[in-house]
Design a protein around this motif. Structure first.
Motif, PDB file in Angstrom:
ATOM      1  N   LEU A  61      -7.796   5.682   4.761  1.00  0.00           N
ATOM      2  CA  LEU A  61      -6.443   6.485   3.847  1.00  0.00           C
ATOM      3  C   LEU A  61      -5.953   7.379   4.688  1.00  0.00           C
ATOM      4  O   LEU A  61      -6.182   7.783   5.512  1.00  0.00           O
ATOM      5  N   ALA A  89      -8.374   0.308  -5.437  1.00  0.00           N
ATOM      6  CA  ALA A  89      -6.547   0.751  -5.517  1.00  0.00           C
ATOM      7  C   ALA A  89      -5.709   1.276  -5.781  1.00  0.00           C
ATOM      8  O   ALA A  89      -5.328   3.068  -6.661  1.00  0.00           O
ATOM      9  N   LEU A 134      -3.095   3.034   1.615  1.00  0.00           N
ATOM     10  CA  LEU A 134      -4.528   2.430   1.789  1.00  0.00           C
ATOM     11  C   LEU A 134      -4.652   1.199   2.689  1.00  0.00           C
ATOM     12  O   LEU A 134      -4.228   0.408   3.051  1.00  0.00           O
TER      13      LEU A 134
END
Length: 278
Positions: free
Chosen positions: A175, A229, A215
């Protein structure tokens, strides 16, 4: 790295040199993890041990079972022993708030999910599409990340993959902030597990939705990774390899920017390219 790595003997064959050498190799560990909701078994997944509470929390988010950190009261390892009487740490029990609606028994995954597939065993393909409680904002409001920053993330991810460095056998999810700062990274033999661990860590730290983040994953972009996600409110998912057609379709529907073939100098943007500044 404890249980993350197992060492085995292997015969290395040098074809050009016509030689065989027996040596010890470091392999990424893979063990089953049983997830229980209360005292009831929910599913078993194959994973690399470590960050198991993050994995369970992220899995519950991606399954649409919990949406707020207050809904997850506690996580604990249950008793489980191997043939030598040692604790295996392979059973995690999640205690949920009483008002949390549990999946129907018929929808529970009473089969093992492998490290290669995170949605194997789902009762129905129709149940795979889930509604997120963290909807992604409009992609045309303003760019979120510069293209050169996005292109640099695979290498930034690779540099921090400690387990991959030792074994060469795990996926990673990272991340990142829009400026390229690494916020968290997890590794696992299953790409979906790595994403669940990243999402779960953020969930437990009360950082969902992840509206101002990118991400980056080390493999391909499958439908399930887009779903995970989107469930966490991540606006940009980037992969070093190809997306599937269904992943692109879901990303388009959910408002997520999906990037594939991110290789340092070039990248393909399949959906909602307005978030990426040249």
């Amino acid at each position: 790295m404890g249980r993350l790595i197992q060492r085995v003997k292997a015969t290395r064959i040098d074809v050009a040199g016509h030689r065989r050498v027996v040596r010890e190799e470091a392999l990424a560990a893979e063990e089953p993890l049983e997830i229980r909701l209360g005292h009831e078994p929910f599913t078993v997944t194959m994973r690399t041990p470590g960050d198991d509470f993050d994995l369970v929390a992220g899995f519950l988010v991606s399954e649409g079972i919990v949406h707020d950190a207050d809904e997850l009261i506690s996580l604990r390892f249950c008793a489980g022993e191997d043939e030598n009487g040692q604790q295996t740490f392979n059973v995690v029990e999640a205690q949920l708030r009483p008002d949390v609606v549990l999946p129907d028994l018929a929808a529970r995954r009473n089969v093992t999910t492998t490290s290669a597939c995170g949605i194997c065993g789902t009762a129905s393909i129709d149940a795979v599409r889930k509604s997120s409680h963290h909807p992604i904002g409009s992609p045309v409001d303003q760019p979120l990340v510069k293209a050169e920053v996005l292109a640099s993330l695979p290498e930034a991810l690779r540099e921090q993959q400690r387990l991959f460095e030792k074994t060469g056998g795990v996926h990673a999810a990272g991340l990142f902030a829009p400026d390229g700062e690494l916020l968290s990274l997890r590794e696992d033999v299953g790409r979906h597990n790595a994403v669940d661990k990243v999402v779960g860590a953020a969930f437990r730290e009360r950082r969902l939705p992840l509206a101002n983040s990118v991400l980056q994953v080390s493999g391909r972009a499958s439908f399930e990774l887009v779903q995970k996600a989107a469930m966490a409110g991540v606006p940009v998912l980037a992969a070093v390899s190809a997306p599937s057609s269904l992943a692109v379709e879901l990303a388009r529907e959910s408002g997520l920017t999906l990037v594939g073939f991110s290789r340092g100098k070039t990248l393909n943007v399949y959906t909602h390219d307005g978030r990426i500044a040249d």
